[in-house]
Design an enzyme around this catalytic site. Structure first.
Site, PDB file in Angstrom:
ATOM      1  N   HIS A  64      38.178  47.994  52.027  1.00 55.60           N
ATOM      2  CA  HIS A  64      38.588  47.318  50.781  1.00 55.60           C
ATOM      3  C   HIS A  64      37.351  46.616  50.195  1.00 55.60           C
ATOM      4  O   HIS A  64      36.530  46.077  50.947  1.00 55.60           O
ATOM      5  CB  HIS A  64      39.662  46.285  51.115  1.00 55.60           C
ATOM      6  CG  HIS A  64      40.521  45.897  49.962  1.00 55.60           C
ATOM      7  ND1 HIS A  64      39.996  45.306  48.831  1.00 55.60           N
ATOM      8  CD2 HIS A  64      41.846  46.018  49.748  1.00 55.60           C
ATOM      9  CE1 HIS A  64      40.990  45.054  47.995  1.00 55.60           C
ATOM     10  NE2 HIS A  64      42.118  45.473  48.506  1.00 55.60           N
ATOM     11  N   GLY A 108      40.351  48.756  55.578  1.00 49.35           N
ATOM     12  CA  GLY A 108      41.376  49.552  54.884  1.00 49.35           C
ATOM     13  C   GLY A 108      41.021  51.019  54.793  1.00 49.35           C
ATOM     14  O   GLY A 108      41.888  51.868  54.616  1.00 49.35           O
ATOM     15  N   TYR A 138      47.239  41.701  57.509  1.00 52.34           N
ATOM     16  CA  TYR A 138      47.467  43.090  57.093  1.00 52.34           C
ATOM     17  C   TYR A 138      48.938  43.281  56.751  1.00 52.34           C
ATOM     18  O   TYR A 138      49.808  42.562  57.223  1.00 52.34           O
ATOM     19  CB  TYR A 138      47.019  44.065  58.186  1.00 52.34           C
ATOM     20  CG  TYR A 138      46.431  45.328  57.582  1.00 52.34           C
ATOM     21  CD1 TYR A 138      45.168  45.290  56.978  1.00 52.34           C
ATOM     22  CD2 TYR A 138      47.130  46.514  57.541  1.00 52.34           C
ATOM     23  CE1 TYR A 138      44.632  46.422  56.369  1.00 52.34           C
ATOM     24  CE2 TYR A 138      46.597  47.645  56.946  1.00 52.34           C
ATOM     25  CZ  TYR A 138      45.347  47.598  56.359  1.00 52.34           C
ATOM     26  OH  TYR A 138      44.821  48.710  55.751  1.00 52.34           O
TER      27      TYR A 138
HETATM   28  C1  LCV Z   1      32.427  44.661  49.221  1.00 51.50           C
HETATM   29  C2  LCV Z   1      30.682  45.258  50.594  1.00 51.50           C
HETATM   30  C3  LCV Z   1      31.576  45.653  51.604  1.00 51.50           C
HETATM   31  C4  LCV Z   1      32.978  45.521  51.341  1.00 51.50           C
HETATM   32  N1  LCV Z   1      33.353  45.010  50.142  1.00 51.50           N
HETATM   33  O1  LCV Z   1      24.841  47.134  54.665  1.00 51.50           O
HETATM   34  O2  LCV Z   1      41.218  45.765  56.683  1.00 51.50           O
HETATM   35  S1  LCV Z   1      41.025  44.457  56.090  1.00 51.50           S
HETATM   36  O3  LCV Z   1      42.229  43.651  56.104  1.00 51.50           O
HETATM   37  O4  LCV Z   1      39.871  43.751  56.621  1.00 51.50           O
HETATM   38  C5  LCV Z   1      40.672  44.819  54.398  1.00 51.50           C
HETATM   39  C6  LCV Z   1      40.911  43.661  53.523  1.00 51.50           C
HETATM   40  C7  LCV Z   1      39.313  45.392  54.301  1.00 51.50           C
HETATM   41  O5  LCV Z   1      39.144  46.594  54.262  1.00 51.50           O
HETATM   42  O6  LCV Z   1      38.290  44.500  54.218  1.00 51.50           O
HETATM   43  C8  LCV Z   1      36.928  45.055  54.256  1.00 51.50           C
HETATM   44  C9  LCV Z   1      36.605  45.394  55.707  1.00 51.50           C
HETATM   45  N2  LCV Z   1      35.233  45.941  55.776  1.00 51.50           N
HETATM   46  C10 LCV Z   1      34.338  45.428  56.627  1.00 51.50           C
HETATM   47  O7  LCV Z   1      34.573  44.485  57.386  1.00 51.50           O
HETATM   48  C11 LCV Z   1      32.945  46.052  56.562  1.00 51.50           C
HETATM   49  C12 LCV Z   1      32.021  45.023  55.896  1.00 51.50           C
HETATM   50  N3  LCV Z   1      30.687  45.606  55.762  1.00 51.50           N
HETATM   51  C13 LCV Z   1      29.832  45.635  56.843  1.00 51.50           C
HETATM   52  O8  LCV Z   1      30.158  45.255  57.973  1.00 51.50           O
HETATM   53  C14 LCV Z   1      28.477  46.220  56.573  1.00 51.50           C
HETATM   54  O9  LCV Z   1      28.288  46.266  55.154  1.00 51.50           O
HETATM   55  C15 LCV Z   1      28.360  47.665  57.118  1.00 51.50           C
HETATM   56  C16 LCV Z   1      28.338  47.624  58.671  1.00 51.50           C
HETATM   57  C17 LCV Z   1      29.519  48.534  56.599  1.00 51.50           C
HETATM   58  C18 LCV Z   1      27.033  48.278  56.599  1.00 51.50           C
HETATM   59  O10 LCV Z   1      25.989  47.375  56.925  1.00 51.50           O
HETATM   60  P1  LCV Z   1      24.595  47.528  56.187  1.00 51.50           P
HETATM   61  O11 LCV Z   1      23.699  46.522  56.802  1.00 51.50           O
HETATM   62  O12 LCV Z   1      24.211  48.959  56.170  1.00 51.50           O
HETATM   63  P2  LCV Z   1      25.091  45.665  54.089  1.00 51.50           P
HETATM   64  O13 LCV Z   1      25.961  44.888  54.997  1.00 51.50           O
HETATM   65  O14 LCV Z   1      23.785  45.080  53.698  1.00 51.50           O
HETATM   66  O15 LCV Z   1      25.945  45.975  52.778  1.00 51.50           O
HETATM   67  C19 LCV Z   1      25.320  46.540  51.615  1.00 51.50           C
HETATM   68  C20 LCV Z   1      26.016  45.920  50.419  1.00 51.50           C
HETATM   69  O16 LCV Z   1      27.380  46.339  50.380  1.00 51.50           O
HETATM   70  C21 LCV Z   1      28.212  45.187  50.376  1.00 51.50           C
HETATM   71  C22 LCV Z   1      27.425  44.108  51.061  1.00 51.50           C
HETATM   72  O17 LCV Z   1      27.915  42.844  50.683  1.00 51.50           O
HETATM   73  C23 LCV Z   1      26.040  44.385  50.517  1.00 51.50           C
HETATM   74  O18 LCV Z   1      26.016  43.888  49.187  1.00 51.50           O
HETATM   75  P3  LCV Z   1      24.651  43.230  48.598  1.00 51.50           P
HETATM   76  O19 LCV Z   1      23.653  44.372  48.617  1.00 51.50           O
HETATM   77  O20 LCV Z   1      25.040  42.763  47.240  1.00 51.50           O
HETATM   78  O21 LCV Z   1      24.286  42.124  49.563  1.00 51.50           O
HETATM   79  N4  LCV Z   1      29.448  45.467  51.095  1.00 51.50           N
HETATM   80  C24 LCV Z   1      29.559  45.971  52.326  1.00 51.50           C
HETATM   81  N5  LCV Z   1      30.853  46.083  52.675  1.00 51.50           N
HETATM   82  N6  LCV Z   1      33.920  45.904  52.220  1.00 51.50           N
HETATM   83  N7  LCV Z   1      31.087  44.773  49.404  1.00 51.50           N
END
Ligand code: LCV
Length: 259
Positions: A64, A108, A138
């Site tokens: 999400h 999600g 959730y």
């Molecule tokens: C917006 C993002 C996101 C993101 N949204 O790259 O299932 S529930 O209930 O939780 C539901 C509500 C849900 O689905 O929630 C989201 C759950 N997703 C996560 O927990 C994954 C969150 N993301 C991460 O853990 C990392 O981004 C991963 C491991 C996927 C990739 O890591 P990496 O180091 O390669 P960054 O973290 O630097 O992310 C790159 C850019 O994408 C944004 C993040 O904030 C960053 O933005 P900026 O470049 O502006 O800093 N981003 C990542 N995931 N779900 N934005």
């Protein structure tokens, strides 16, 4: 289409997620394009849809789009939330949807993949159910999607730890149909898709809908439903929920106080 690519190969259509800047986060725009593509595939009478990301991605979808989640006081996964609409569109698409997975699948996006009818993944793929990491309550149909893909014990481990599991582990517990090396996965997927496409589309359509209704047919009384909703409201009205969203945006670990 800005965030997806679509291709059609005879009776098989492919939707490729292509918003690398946001790691294919399931924002309203991306979800709208996927749903539109599924409608187009249905109108074209296609017999299989494949949902994938670009070849070689490290993140299939980051789940999400957290920036589109409310900061409190409103159900973050209500009926008209884009993620809910996407899951329903996949489940009600009148032909099989095959998820072709490379890279990490988060939050999600795991439910989205599990809503697909067949899941094929590379050995490097991972799956992480993350509500507990963000403090999100959730939603009920989402939990049923997880339950129909794995035992309650596995779902509890995934949901309570929020840790990624490997594609092999997901296959062992029945969440993934086949784990196939990346260089063979496209041909493997095409073979299954073409095989399905040669079978009776009406028979398949009716069986898919029967299985959807039967897997969702868990008796929940109105009182039970209201209790679920009360429990969920207690979460999304809590300081912990606001803290989870704030911490994500501030790129720091959340500190949950249990209230
Ligand atoms: C917006 C993002 C996101 C993101 N949204 O790259 O299932 S529930 O209930 O939780 C539901 C509500 C849900 O689905 O929630 C989201 C759950 N997703 C996560 O927990 C994954 C969150 N993301 C991460 O853990 C990392 O981004 C991963 C491991 C996927 C990739 O890591 P990496 O180091 O390669 P960054 O973290 O630097 O992310 C790159 C850019 O994408 C944004 C993040 O904030 C960053 O933005 P900026 O470049 O502006 O800093 N981003 C990542 N995931 N779900 N934005």
């Amino acid at each position: 289409m800005d965030f997806i690519r679509t291709t059609i190969d005879g009776p098989v259509g492919t939707i490729t997620l292509n918003n690398p800047r946001k790691l294919n986060a399931l924002c309203e725009h991306l979800v709208g394009e996927i749903i539109q593509a599924l409608h187009d595939f249905e109108k074209a009478g296609l017999r299989v849809a494949i949902l994938r990301a670009m070849p070689g991605v490290k993140v299939w979808s980051a789940g999400h789009d957290v920036s589109e989640l409310p900061e409190g006081g409103r159900d973050p996964l209500g009926w008209d939330d884009p993620l809910r609409e996407l899951v329903r569109a996949i489940e009600t698409f009148p032909a099989p949807v095959i998820a072709l997975i490379e890279g990490g699948v988060w939050g999600g996006a795991v439910e989205t993949v599990l809503a697909c009818d067949i899941v094929l993944a590379t050995p490097e793929a991972t799956f992480a159910v993350t509500p507990a990491k963000l403090g999100v309550p959730y939603n009920i149909s989402g939990m049923m999607t997880f339950m129909s893909a794995g035992s309650a014990r596995i779902v509890k481990e995934l949901a309570f730890t929020a840790r990624p599991i490997s594609a092999e582990r997901a296959e062992r517990v029945g969440m993934v149909n086949h784990v196939v090396p990346a260089e063979k996965l496209e041909a493997f997927t095409a073979d299954i898709a073409q095989t399905i496409a040669q079978n009776s589309p009406l028979s398949i359509r009716s069986m898919k809908e029967c299985l959807r209704v039967l897997s969702g047919a868990k008796p929940v009384s109105p009182r039970g439903f209201e209790r679920f909703q009360g429990l969920r409201r207690m979460v999304y009205d809590s300081e912990d929920y606001a803290e989870g969203i704030r911490a994500f945006k501030e790129k720091r670990k959340p500190v949950f106080i249990g209230g």
